[in-house]
Design a protein around this motif. Structure first.
Motif, PDB file in Angstrom:
ATOM      1  N   ALA A  20      85.048  17.512   4.598  1.00  0.00           N
ATOM      2  CA  ALA A  20      85.975  17.895   3.534  1.00  0.00           C
ATOM      3  C   ALA A  20      87.099  16.870   3.380  1.00  0.00           C
ATOM      4  O   ALA A  20      87.462  16.498   2.258  1.00  0.00           O
ATOM      5  N   PHE A  21      87.647  16.410   4.495  1.00  0.00           N
ATOM      6  CA  PHE A  21      88.733  15.429   4.414  1.00  0.00           C
ATOM      7  C   PHE A  21      88.245  14.130   3.780  1.00  0.00           C
ATOM      8  O   PHE A  21      88.923  13.551   2.918  1.00  0.00           O
ATOM      9  N   GLY A  22      87.071  13.657   4.191  1.00  0.00           N
ATOM     10  CA  GLY A  22      86.533  12.435   3.602  1.00  0.00           C
ATOM     11  C   GLY A  22      86.248  12.583   2.120  1.00  0.00           C
ATOM     12  O   GLY A  22      86.580  11.704   1.317  1.00  0.00           O
ATOM     13  N   GLY A  23      85.628  13.713   1.748  1.00  0.00           N
ATOM     14  CA  GLY A  23      85.307  13.927   0.333  1.00  0.00           C
ATOM     15  C   GLY A  23      86.539  14.053  -0.529  1.00  0.00           C
ATOM     16  O   GLY A  23      86.615  13.471  -1.630  1.00  0.00           O
TER      17      GLY A  23
ATOM     18  N   LEU B 122      90.531  12.057  -4.512  1.00  0.00           N
ATOM     19  CA  LEU B 122      91.920  11.814  -4.914  1.00  0.00           C
ATOM     20  C   LEU B 122      92.203  10.330  -5.118  1.00  0.00           C
ATOM     21  O   LEU B 122      93.038   9.960  -5.953  1.00  0.00           O
ATOM     22  N   SER B 123      91.529   9.461  -4.376  1.00  0.00           N
ATOM     23  CA  SER B 123      91.753   8.024  -4.541  1.00  0.00           C
ATOM     24  C   SER B 123      91.272   7.521  -5.896  1.00  0.00           C
ATOM     25  O   SER B 123      91.703   6.455  -6.354  1.00  0.00           O
ATOM     26  N   ASN B 124      90.400   8.268  -6.541  1.00  0.00           N
ATOM     27  CA  ASN B 124      89.882   7.872  -7.853  1.00  0.00           C
ATOM     28  C   ASN B 124      90.605   8.543  -9.014  1.00  0.00           C
ATOM     29  O   ASN B 124      90.232   8.343 -10.171  1.00  0.00           O
ATOM     30  N   LEU B 125      91.625   9.358  -8.715  1.00  0.00           N
ATOM     31  CA  LEU B 125      92.361  10.042  -9.780  1.00  0.00           C
ATOM     32  C   LEU B 125      93.608   9.285 -10.210  1.00  0.00           C
ATOM     33  O   LEU B 125      94.329   9.753 -11.106  1.00  0.00           O
ATOM     34  N   ASN B 126      93.877   8.145  -9.592  1.00  0.00           N
ATOM     35  CA  ASN B 126      95.026   7.305  -9.948  1.00  0.00           C
ATOM     36  C   ASN B 126      96.349   8.072  -9.892  1.00  0.00           C
ATOM     37  O   ASN B 126      97.185   8.010 -10.811  1.00  0.00           O
ATOM     38  N   LEU B 127      96.521   8.821  -8.804  1.00  0.00           N
ATOM     39  CA  LEU B 127      97.763   9.566  -8.628  1.00  0.00           C
ATOM     40  C   LEU B 127      98.869   8.624  -8.166  1.00  0.00           C
ATOM     41  O   LEU B 127      98.640   7.716  -7.365  1.00  0.00           O
ATOM     42  N   SER B 128     100.068   8.873  -8.666  1.00  0.00           N
ATOM     43  CA  SER B 128     101.193   8.021  -8.291  1.00  0.00           C
ATOM     44  C   SER B 128     101.585   8.274  -6.840  1.00  0.00           C
ATOM     45  O   SER B 128     101.624   9.412  -6.372  1.00  0.00           O
TER      46      SER B 128
ATOM     47  N   THR C 181      93.841   4.176  -1.194  1.00  0.00           N
ATOM     48  CA  THR C 181      93.273   3.403  -2.298  1.00  0.00           C
ATOM     49  C   THR C 181      91.796   3.761  -2.473  1.00  0.00           C
ATOM     50  O   THR C 181      91.199   4.465  -1.654  1.00  0.00           O
ATOM     51  N   GLN C 182      91.194   3.218  -3.548  1.00  0.00           N
ATOM     52  CA  GLN C 182      89.790   3.511  -3.811  1.00  0.00           C
ATOM     53  C   GLN C 182      88.889   2.935  -2.722  1.00  0.00           C
ATOM     54  O   GLN C 182      87.924   3.582  -2.295  1.00  0.00           O
ATOM     55  N   ASP C 183      89.183   1.724  -2.281  1.00  0.00           N
ATOM     56  CA  ASP C 183      88.367   1.138  -1.210  1.00  0.00           C
ATOM     57  C   ASP C 183      88.485   1.944   0.081  1.00  0.00           C
ATOM     58  O   ASP C 183      87.481   2.195   0.772  1.00  0.00           O
ATOM     59  N   LEU C 184      89.698   2.360   0.393  1.00  0.00           N
ATOM     60  CA  LEU C 184      89.892   3.169   1.596  1.00  0.00           C
ATOM     61  C   LEU C 184      89.246   4.553   1.438  1.00  0.00           C
ATOM     62  O   LEU C 184      88.745   5.128   2.413  1.00  0.00           O
ATOM     63  N   GLY C 185      89.236   5.069   0.210  1.00  0.00           N
ATOM     64  CA  GLY C 185      88.581   6.353  -0.033  1.00  0.00           C
ATOM     65  C   GLY C 185      87.091   6.286   0.228  1.00  0.00           C
ATOM     66  O   GLY C 185      86.492   7.225   0.771  1.00  0.00           O
ATOM     67  N   ILE C 186      86.454   5.153  -0.164  1.00  0.00           N
ATOM     68  CA  ILE C 186      85.024   4.980   0.125  1.00  0.00           C
ATOM     69  C   ILE C 186      84.791   4.938   1.632  1.00  0.00           C
ATOM     70  O   ILE C 186      83.837   5.542   2.155  1.00  0.00           O
ATOM     71  N   THR C 187      85.668   4.261   2.334  1.00  0.00           N
ATOM     72  CA  THR C 187      85.550   4.206   3.797  1.00  0.00           C
ATOM     73  C   THR C 187      85.680   5.599   4.410  1.00  0.00           C
ATOM     74  O   THR C 187      84.902   5.981   5.303  1.00  0.00           O
ATOM     75  N   TYR C 188      86.620   6.387   3.920  1.00  0.00           N
ATOM     76  CA  TYR C 188      86.835   7.729   4.446  1.00  0.00           C
ATOM     77  C   TYR C 188      85.634   8.637   4.203  1.00  0.00           C
ATOM     78  O   TYR C 188      85.257   9.423   5.084  1.00  0.00           O
TER      79      TYR C 188
ATOM     80  N   GLY D 113      83.507  10.255   7.027  1.00  0.00           N
ATOM     81  CA  GLY D 113      83.436  11.711   7.068  1.00  0.00           C
ATOM     82  C   GLY D 113      82.005  12.215   7.106  1.00  0.00           C
ATOM     83  O   GLY D 113      81.680  13.159   7.839  1.00  0.00           O
ATOM     84  N   ALA D 114      81.125  11.572   6.312  1.00  0.00           N
ATOM     85  CA  ALA D 114      79.719  11.982   6.310  1.00  0.00           C
ATOM     86  C   ALA D 114      79.075  11.732   7.670  1.00  0.00           C
ATOM     87  O   ALA D 114      78.371  12.600   8.217  1.00  0.00           O
ATOM     88  N   ILE D 115      79.328  10.552   8.227  1.00  0.00           N
ATOM     89  CA  ILE D 115      78.746  10.226   9.538  1.00  0.00           C
ATOM     90  C   ILE D 115      79.325  11.145  10.618  1.00  0.00           C
ATOM     91  O   ILE D 115      78.595  11.696  11.449  1.00  0.00           O
ATOM     92  N   GLY D 116      80.649  11.313  10.604  1.00  0.00           N
ATOM     93  CA  GLY D 116      81.275  12.172  11.605  1.00  0.00           C
ATOM     94  C   GLY D 116      80.824  13.613  11.508  1.00  0.00           C
ATOM     95  O   GLY D 116      80.590  14.285  12.523  1.00  0.00           O
ATOM     96  N   GLY D 117      80.671  14.129  10.280  1.00  0.00           N
ATOM     97  CA  GLY D 117      80.206  15.498  10.107  1.00  0.00           C
ATOM     98  C   GLY D 117      78.793  15.702  10.610  1.00  0.00           C
ATOM     99  O   GLY D 117      78.488  16.701  11.287  1.00  0.00           O
TER     100      GLY D 117
END
Length: 372
Positions: A310-313, A318-324, A329-336, A340-344
């Motif tokens: 859930a945290f990774g997803g 949220l990284s792709n919603l361009n929130l102020s 960031t988007q790159d870090l969101g992909i990493t998360y 998250g998928a691997i850890g889960g």
């Protein structure tokens, strides 16, 4: 045609005979069932299970009068926790079938929740007939008035029929007194929506069950009482962290981002609360109920897997919603989300392996005890 012996069976799924009349089930035989019906009638004359038990005895008498081989029995479940009650019914039904030697069953029910366990009964014995007992009411105006009066006096129904309209009227009165009627509309809509979700997802049963468990662990001196309190504290912290994240990053862009931001800020604490609670269950299961140890262990691992996923997803979303001012960031969101998928998956896999190992260990332990 083979030998036929019929079991006339009444299932009291919510265990009124135990909760109200303090009678342990199963009850086998005409005298035992009649005694239970009388004691339940004295404890609560308006309980429909009384009529169902009398109907079971009456059906048994008719079968005996017709020269058939038959037996009558009453089995109670659990008054508060239907899952455990259904398991109890299945276990006791095996004992009744073994003890009576019956190979077919006539199920007598009051037409309420008892019929939900019909598949359980059919898995243990052939159900040849179902009898529904419906209590006749007076068809005139006095009878209708009596029924409405009883419904309103019922605490479960009065909370809906009386409390909700009363709160609605009070909110409107207060909001008009301060010249802000729109406040009442928003609050009422939110409360009604929350209540519908609360009932729709059966959260009332969950809350009631958890409160009963908490009280039970306190009275029995179980370790899980401490972890329940710890889990509650972590959950409260999670709500505070979710609210803090909401005030920091939400830019008013919509309901969906608002909900995701709140959960993103709270999910780690909610997961920690669930794991802390399950830790107490693991310790208590190891000390007192080792047959349920494997389920308690895998629950904590699955909760961890869900929390990590859930945290990774949510971080990726949220990284792709361009929130102020959002720190991911988007790159870090992909990493998360990848982590998250691997850890889960790893948490779930480890939990399944550990559950299997504990189940094998518990089975060997039980076999060694039985052998001794």
């Amino acid at each position: 045609m083979g030998f036929i012996r019929t079991l006339v069976l009444n299932i009291d799924r919510d265990d009124d005979i135990g909760f109200k009349a303090s009678i342990d089930s199963p009850l086998i035989g005409r005298l035992a069932c009649l005694d239970a019906a009388v004691r339940l009638a004295l404890a609560d004359p308006e309980d429909s299970d009384v009529n169902a038990i009398f109907q079971a005895v009456s059906t048994y008498d008719k079968l005996i009068a017709d020269g058939e081989e038959a037996e009558v029995a009453v089995i109670g479940g659990n008054h508060f926790r239907f899952i455990e009650g259904d398991r109890k019914v299945a276990r006791l039904l095996d004992e009744v079938v073994t003890q009576t030697g019956c190979n077919q069953c006539i199920l007598v029910t009051d037409g309420g929740e008892d019929e939900y366990i019909l598949p359980i009964i059919q898995g243990k014995i052939t159900v040849s007939s179902i009898q529904r007992v419906i209590v006749s009411q007076m068809p005139n105006l006095e009878g209708t008035y009596y029924i409405l009066k009883k419904l309103i006096s019922d605490p479960k129904i009065s909370k809906i029929v009386l409390v909700l309209p009363g709160l609605t009227l009070m909110l409107y009165a207060i909001s008009y007194a301060v010249n802000r009627p729109e406040i009442a509309t928003m609050v009422i809509a939110g409360c009604v929506g929350g209540y519908l979700l609360y009932k729709g997802f059966s959260l009332d049963e969950v809350v009631r069950s958890e409160l009963i468990d908490l009280k039970s662990t306190l009275y029995r001196g179980r370790f899980s009482f401490v972890t329940y309190i710890g889990g509650l504290i972590f959950a409260i912290i999670g709500v505070m962290e979710g609210t803090s994240a909401l005030t920091s990053y939400w830019d008013g862009s919509g309901i969906f981002p608002m909900a995701i931001i709140f959960l993103w800020g709270a999910v780690a604490w909610f997961t920690l609360a669930a794991i802390t609670t399950s830790l107490g269950s693991i310790i208590d299961s190891f000390l007192y109920e080792r047959e349920s140890l494997s389920r308690a262990v895998i629950f904590s691992y699955f909760i961890s897997a869900i929390g990590v996923l859930a945290f990774g997803g949510m971080s990726y979303t949220l990284s792709n919603l361009n929130l102020s001012q959002f720190p991911i960031t988007q790159d870090l969101g992909i990493t998360y989300i990848i982590q998250g998928a691997i850890g889960g998956l790893v948490c779930a896999f480890v939990g399944i392996i550990l559950q299997h190992s504990i189940s094998v260990w518990a089975q060997k332990k039980e076999e060694s005890i039985t052998f001794l």
